[in-house]
Scaffold this motif. Sequence first.
Motif, mmCIF file in Angstrom:
data_model
loop_
_atom_site.group_PDB
_atom_site.id
_atom_site.type_symbol
_atom_site.label_atom_id
_atom_site.label_comp_id
_atom_site.label_asym_id
_atom_site.label_seq_id
_atom_site.Cartn_x
_atom_site.Cartn_y
_atom_site.Cartn_z
ATOM 1 N N ARG A 253 -4.620 0.488 0.231
ATOM 2 C CA ARG A 253 -5.586 0.185 0.943
ATOM 3 C C ARG A 253 -6.587 -1.192 0.602
ATOM 4 N NH1 ARG A 253 -4.233 0.361 5.918
ATOM 5 N NH2 ARG A 253 -6.211 -0.620 6.239
ATOM 6 N N GLY A 254 -6.958 -0.736 -0.733
ATOM 7 C CA GLY A 254 -7.899 -1.695 -1.435
ATOM 8 C C GLY A 254 -7.464 -3.145 -1.489
ATOM 9 N N LEU A 255 -6.178 -3.334 -1.864
ATOM 10 C CA LEU A 255 -5.462 -4.482 -1.933
ATOM 11 C C LEU A 255 -5.270 -5.124 -0.674
ATOM 12 C CD1 LEU A 255 -2.575 -3.543 -4.724
ATOM 13 C CD2 LEU A 255 -4.374 -5.077 -4.945
ATOM 14 N N MET A 256 -4.965 -4.483 0.343
ATOM 15 C CA MET A 256 -4.836 -4.954 1.690
ATOM 16 C C MET A 256 -6.245 -5.549 2.109
ATOM 17 S SD MET A 256 -2.584 -2.272 3.720
ATOM 18 C CE MET A 256 -0.666 -2.280 3.323
ATOM 19 N N PRO B 256 -2.681 6.388 -4.597
ATOM 20 C CA PRO B 256 -1.724 5.355 -4.230
ATOM 21 C C PRO B 256 -1.855 4.745 -3.087
ATOM 22 C CG PRO B 256 -0.297 7.184 -5.265
ATOM 23 C CD PRO B 256 -1.776 7.828 -5.022
ATOM 24 N N TRP B 257 -2.219 5.435 -2.021
ATOM 25 C CA TRP B 257 -2.763 4.934 -0.712
ATOM 26 C C TRP B 257 -3.931 4.293 -0.883
ATOM 27 C CZ3 TRP B 257 -6.874 6.491 2.590
ATOM 28 C CH2 TRP B 257 -6.740 6.116 3.946
ATOM 29 N N ALA B 258 -4.874 5.068 -1.507
ATOM 30 C CA ALA B 258 -6.480 4.294 -1.713
ATOM 31 C C ALA B 258 -6.038 2.702 -2.269
ATOM 32 C CB ALA B 258 -7.134 5.155 -2.531
ATOM 33 N N GLU C 97 5.166 -8.470 -10.415
ATOM 34 C CA GLU C 97 6.064 -8.864 -9.249
ATOM 35 C C GLU C 97 5.553 -8.297 -7.840
ATOM 36 O OE1 GLU C 97 9.994 -9.862 -11.984
ATOM 37 O OE2 GLU C 97 9.945 -8.305 -10.491
ATOM 38 N N PHE C 98 5.277 -7.016 -7.926
ATOM 39 C CA PHE C 98 5.168 -6.166 -6.835
ATOM 40 C C PHE C 98 3.844 -6.668 -6.199
ATOM 41 C CE2 PHE C 98 2.197 -2.881 -4.805
ATOM 42 C CZ PHE C 98 3.172 -2.467 -3.802
ATOM 43 N N VAL C 99 2.518 -6.741 -6.985
ATOM 44 C CA VAL C 99 1.303 -6.984 -6.713
ATOM 45 C C VAL C 99 1.447 -8.810 -5.939
ATOM 46 C CG1 VAL C 99 -1.115 -7.544 -7.281
ATOM 47 C CG2 VAL C 99 -0.026 -5.408 -8.127
ATOM 48 N N VAL C 100 1.903 -9.492 -6.916
ATOM 49 C CA VAL C 100 1.762 -10.901 -6.497
ATOM 50 C C VAL C 100 2.946 -11.212 -5.387
ATOM 51 C CG1 VAL C 100 2.511 -13.340 -7.253
ATOM 52 C CG2 VAL C 100 1.322 -11.788 -8.812
ATOM 53 N N GLY C 101 3.873 -10.631 -5.484
ATOM 54 C CA GLY C 101 5.266 -11.005 -4.451
ATOM 55 C C GLY C 101 4.861 -10.301 -3.235
ATOM 56 N N HIS C 102 3.833 -9.464 -3.099
ATOM 57 C CA HIS C 102 3.607 -8.702 -1.668
ATOM 58 C C HIS C 102 2.247 -9.358 -1.144
ATOM 59 C CE1 HIS C 102 6.619 -5.789 -2.778
ATOM 60 N NE2 HIS C 102 6.706 -5.389 -1.332
ATOM 61 N N HIS C 103 1.653 -10.471 -1.803
ATOM 62 C CA HIS C 103 0.687 -11.351 -1.361
ATOM 63 C C HIS C 103 0.936 -12.427 -0.145
ATOM 64 C CE1 HIS C 103 -2.230 -9.026 -3.736
ATOM 65 N NE2 HIS C 103 -3.086 -9.319 -2.993
ATOM 66 N N GLY D 59 2.396 -4.670 0.504
ATOM 67 C CA GLY D 59 2.978 -3.628 -0.232
ATOM 68 C C GLY D 59 2.749 -2.312 0.432
ATOM 69 N N SER D 60 3.615 -1.257 0.196
ATOM 70 C CA SER D 60 3.427 -0.146 0.740
ATOM 71 C C SER D 60 2.982 1.021 -0.403
ATOM 72 C CB SER D 60 4.656 0.644 1.179
ATOM 73 O OG SER D 60 5.787 0.925 0.187
ATOM 74 N N ALA D 61 2.064 2.083 0.002
ATOM 75 C CA ALA D 61 1.901 3.267 -0.866
ATOM 76 C C ALA D 61 2.738 3.952 -1.692
ATOM 77 C CB ALA D 61 1.015 4.409 -0.218
ATOM 78 N N VAL D 62 4.001 3.899 -1.064
ATOM 79 C CA VAL D 62 5.104 4.506 -1.739
ATOM 80 C C VAL D 62 5.582 3.861 -2.978
ATOM 81 C CG1 VAL D 62 7.768 5.125 -1.526
ATOM 82 C CG2 VAL D 62 5.970 5.625 0.431
ATOM 83 N N GLU D 63 5.446 2.523 -2.779
ATOM 84 C CA GLU D 63 5.907 1.444 -3.940
ATOM 85 C C GLU D 63 4.869 1.577 -5.127
ATOM 86 O OE1 GLU D 63 8.191 -2.264 -2.256
ATOM 87 O OE2 GLU D 63 6.400 -1.668 -1.101
ATOM 88 N N VAL D 64 3.576 1.802 -4.602
ATOM 89 C CA VAL D 64 2.594 1.782 -5.572
ATOM 90 C C VAL D 64 2.577 3.355 -6.408
ATOM 91 C CG1 VAL D 64 -0.043 2.059 -5.765
ATOM 92 C CG2 VAL D 64 0.937 0.418 -4.350
ATOM 93 N N PHE D 65 3.047 4.167 -5.676
ATOM 94 C CA PHE D 65 3.141 5.414 -6.149
ATOM 95 C C PHE D 65 4.318 5.634 -7.246
ATOM 96 C CE2 PHE D 65 5.487 9.776 -6.321
ATOM 97 C CZ PHE D 65 4.496 10.484 -6.975
ATOM 98 N N ILE D 66 5.383 4.913 -7.107
ATOM 99 C CA ILE D 66 6.756 4.930 -7.928
ATOM 100 C C ILE D 66 6.249 4.174 -9.175
ATOM 101 C CG2 ILE D 66 8.994 4.133 -8.133
ATOM 102 C CD1 ILE D 66 9.324 4.857 -5.260
ATOM 103 N N LEU D 67 5.703 2.865 -8.793
ATOM 104 C CA LEU D 67 5.275 1.642 -9.819
ATOM 105 C C LEU D 67 4.257 2.156 -11.002
ATOM 106 C CD1 LEU D 67 6.101 -1.583 -7.998
ATOM 107 C CD2 LEU D 67 7.414 -0.343 -10.040
#
Length: 336
Positions: free
Chosen positions: A105-108, A100-102, A158-164, A125-133
């Motif tokens: 980092r890739g999206l960032m 999830p962290w990786a 929504e997470f991917v688009v909305g955190h850009h 976005g955060s790694a915690v949100e990625v881990f959950i979703l």
Amino acid sequence: MTTTFRFHGHGTEYFKIWIVNLGLTLITLGFYSPWAKVRNRQYLYGHTELAGHRFAYTADPLKILYGRLLALLIFGAYLFAGMNPMLSAIMGLVMLFFWPWAMTRGLMFNARYSEYRGIHFSFSGSAVEVFILFFLLPPLTALTLGLVLPYLLAKQKEFVVGHHWYGKQQFELTLPAGPVYLFCLVAGTLFLLCLFAGFFGLGLVSTLMDLENNPLMVLAVLAPFYLLVVVFWPLFKAGLMELALRHSKLESLTFSSTLQWWRMSWILISNQLAIIATLGLFIPYAKVRWAQYRAETLSVAPATALDEMVALQEEELAAAGAEASEIFDVDLALGL
């Protein structure tokens, strides 16, 4: 007034870059792949135009290489730990949080080094949100027999688009449940029908012919399954993106698409057939062909809002100065 994207690339131009990248990557046993990735993206980004200005990809290949070496080191440690049950359990836990962290980092990284008119994109976005979703909730959808899967897919999008972000302006996306469920229902039904037809054809051919003595016939029978995977999945992703585009905005800027399903399907299917027929050499032409169609069917409105937004952020950027680089600024998007 709407403004349509344009793609000015040509298959032959991109093929020259692609084939050199492929050759150098093979000769260097993969170490050139970060430079190949940057060169490929710089061509595709640099030939994509919106309102008279082109996009740019400015990543440092060395940072991509560092990220891949780090991922390789961690994966190697995970394989080595497999010889000891205790270490294996510890490294399994590490890997559970590493991916999830990786992904984050890739999206960032890819957002940070993508720019338009001198203004960078970013991802918050955060790694915690990625881990959950993306890691915790997907397996749990089996408990509902997949009924909540469309809802989860909507939340992931929504997470991917909305955190850009584009500069200091954040993208917004709210996907209504109804259209997402309808889309997934239609897509799932078509997939099952195609899968049933494939197995039926396989059984019929197996009954009528001796497949053991006809290896080429085996490949011909498996071809529909290959096309089902490599065509259906891109179509599914494109469909979700279409839904997202219709409900996305950037301040007062909205997006629209005139993509036609029959033409998109034809492009994807014919691309795959050409790639198979040329043993992969058609890949760069396929990418250019798809990029041209995607660009010519995508537009933003109103054009005046885009100019005003960019002008305002250019003033703020000039006043604030360039953004400082992060200490741990590496790319870990291994599959991108």
